[in-house]
Design an enzyme around this catalytic site. Structure first.
Site, mmCIF file in Angstrom:
data_model
loop_
_atom_site.group_PDB
_atom_site.id
_atom_site.type_symbol
_atom_site.label_atom_id
_atom_site.label_comp_id
_atom_site.label_asym_id
_atom_site.label_seq_id
_atom_site.Cartn_x
_atom_site.Cartn_y
_atom_site.Cartn_z
ATOM 1 C CG ASP A 245 -2.032 -1.057 1.048
ATOM 2 O OD1 ASP A 245 -2.625 -1.127 -0.045
ATOM 3 O OD2 ASP A 245 -2.278 -1.811 2.000
ATOM 4 C CG ASP B 46 -7.451 -3.880 -3.481
ATOM 5 O OD1 ASP B 46 -7.837 -4.856 -4.139
ATOM 6 O OD2 ASP B 46 -7.910 -3.582 -2.375
HETATM 7 N N1 GLY Z 1 -7.185 -2.784 0.131
HETATM 8 C C1 GLY Z 1 -7.887 -1.617 -0.042
HETATM 9 C C2 GLY Z 1 -9.353 -1.722 0.003
HETATM 10 O O1 GLY Z 1 -9.923 -2.189 0.950
HETATM 11 O O2 GLY Z 1 -9.964 -1.315 -0.917
#
Ligand code: GLY
Length: 402
Positions: free
Chosen positions: A117, A182
């Site tokens: 992230d 993601d």
């Molecule tokens: N991993 C990011 C989300 O929950 O969208």
């Protein structure tokens, strides 16, 4: 030309011009109203933070209590990023000062290697900061963050590993190297790092990850699997599952929005039409989905049980609107703008937009973090607000270009 014909021409011009003019003034009233709202609501939010004397980073409200996050939490870049969009939308220097302060509080994030992230976190904070200030020192943060993200690249599979599998709930799923859709959102950081450093290895990793995502993460109908687990022995896809969606076979709404947005970015950064087509097909898959509601705000999963009574996810709508405005600008197609406008009108209605001073001073209500984990269900979320602001800015730019 006879007088009668001149009069007819005049009449035709008025008939055709009036709806355009009234549409334009409707759009500018919409933008003005929402800019006023976001500045007022986030003004309340930042007053509380500034009065505390600390640098706090609001994420959501749980059971009426504010949840602030540490710099290491995956959403830490969105609130600082929102300051930058408020600065762009209002021109008020106060937001720039807060943007600098809250962004620089994330300096240590550039060394984070324990999850993927870092792209989200540094991109939304420092990425916007450099765009709007040109501060050369921020370039080093982007490059270091890209180096950290690149440590997660697995050449055998050609992808960046999303999650570690030795701790938390991820440790009990039997995964070897999980990649979630993601992850497409982290690639912008790599493209920027190549631009700032001249080192093409970041760019190559981003392209490889995008290509593998096309190969493995999309179904034939262009909906997406949330999680692909790759083999670290031969790089093959070991399994295709979900973590935050309803079922392995279902379409988790926010994941689909991340996919659409991520491929628009890949097209912008590479000019490769394959990525543009992927974004468009991924959007078409949900635009035409039998369970896409008329107001454009997706259920948390397009295959959720209980539709039409299932919860909606405002965050997935806001992400999609921001991506669609960029698609509209690239493609010059009204189709995408109309979709984005429809979403924005819904998000800005009392059904989703908070009243001033309510909703923990967040902008949007009704987002969903993870239903399978019972976490952050039907709450405000800082990333829903961030992408709403980004979409509003992109809408404003598109209207001005007209
Ligand atoms: N991993 C990011 C989300 O929950 O969208």
């Amino acid at each position: 030309m006879q007088k009668k014909n001149l009069f007819l021409l005049f009449l035709i011009a008025i008939i055709f011009k009036l709806p355009v003019q009234s549409q334009n003034s409707e759009n500018s009233a919409f933008i003005q109203d929402n800019v006023k709202f976001v500045a007022e609501q986030y003004g309340l939010q930042t007053n509380i933070i500034e009065e505390s004397g600390k640098v706090l980073n609001p994420k959501t409200i749980i059971n009426g209590k504010m949840k602030y996050v540490s710099p290491e939490e995956w959403t830490s870049g969105f609130f600082p990023g929102s300051m930058w969009y408020l600065y762009e939308l209002t021109g008020n220097k106060k937001w720039k000062e807060l943007g600098i302060k809250y962004t620089e509080a994330l300096d240590s994030v550039k060394y984070l290697t324990s999850h993927h992230d870092v792209g989200f976190m540094i991109g939304s904070s420092y990425g916007n900061a450099i765009r709007l200030t040109g501060n050369e020192e921020y370039k080093d943060v982007i490059i270091q963050a890209a180096k950290s993200l690149s440590t997660r690249y697995k050449p055998v599979a050609g992808i960046i590993q999303s999650w570690n599998v030795d701790r938390g709930w991820q440790a009990v799923r039997g995964w070897e190297c999980p990649v979630i859709i993601d992850n497409m959102m982290n690639l912008e950081l790599l493209f920027n790092a190549t631009r700032f450093s001249g080192d093409s290895s970041f760019y190559k990793i981003a392209v490889s990850h995008a290509d593998k995502t096309i190969e493995h993460q999309f179904r034939p109908d262009f909906t997406t699997w949330h999680v692909i687990d790759y083999s670290l022995i031969d790089g093959s896809a070991r399994s295709k599952q979900t973590a935050q969606g309803f079922a392995n076979h279902s379409v988790w709404a926010r994941g689909q929005s991340w996919g659409i947005y991520g491929f628009v970015v890949c097209y912008r950064e590479t000019g490769n039409k394959r990525y543009l087509e992927q974004a468009e097909k991924a959007f078409d898959a949900v635009a035409k989905h039998i369970n896409m509601p008329e107001d454009g705000i997706p259920y948390w999963d397009y295959d959720a049980p209980n539709i039409p009574h299932a919860l909606r996810d405002a965050s997935s709508a806001a992400i999609m609107a921001a991506a669609l405005y960029e698609l509209a600008a690239i493609e010059n197609k009204d189709y995408y703008k109309q979709w984005a406008d429809n979403i924005m009108v819904s998000l800005a209605s009392p059904a989703y937009r908070a009243a001033i001073g309510e909703n923990g001073n967040f902008l949007l209500k009704h987002s969903v973090g993870s239903i399978p984990h019972g976490s952050e269900v039907d709450v405000p979320l800082n990333y829903a607000d961030y992408y709403f602001l980004e979409a509003l800015k992109r809408k404003k730019d598109l209207e001005n270009e007209k």
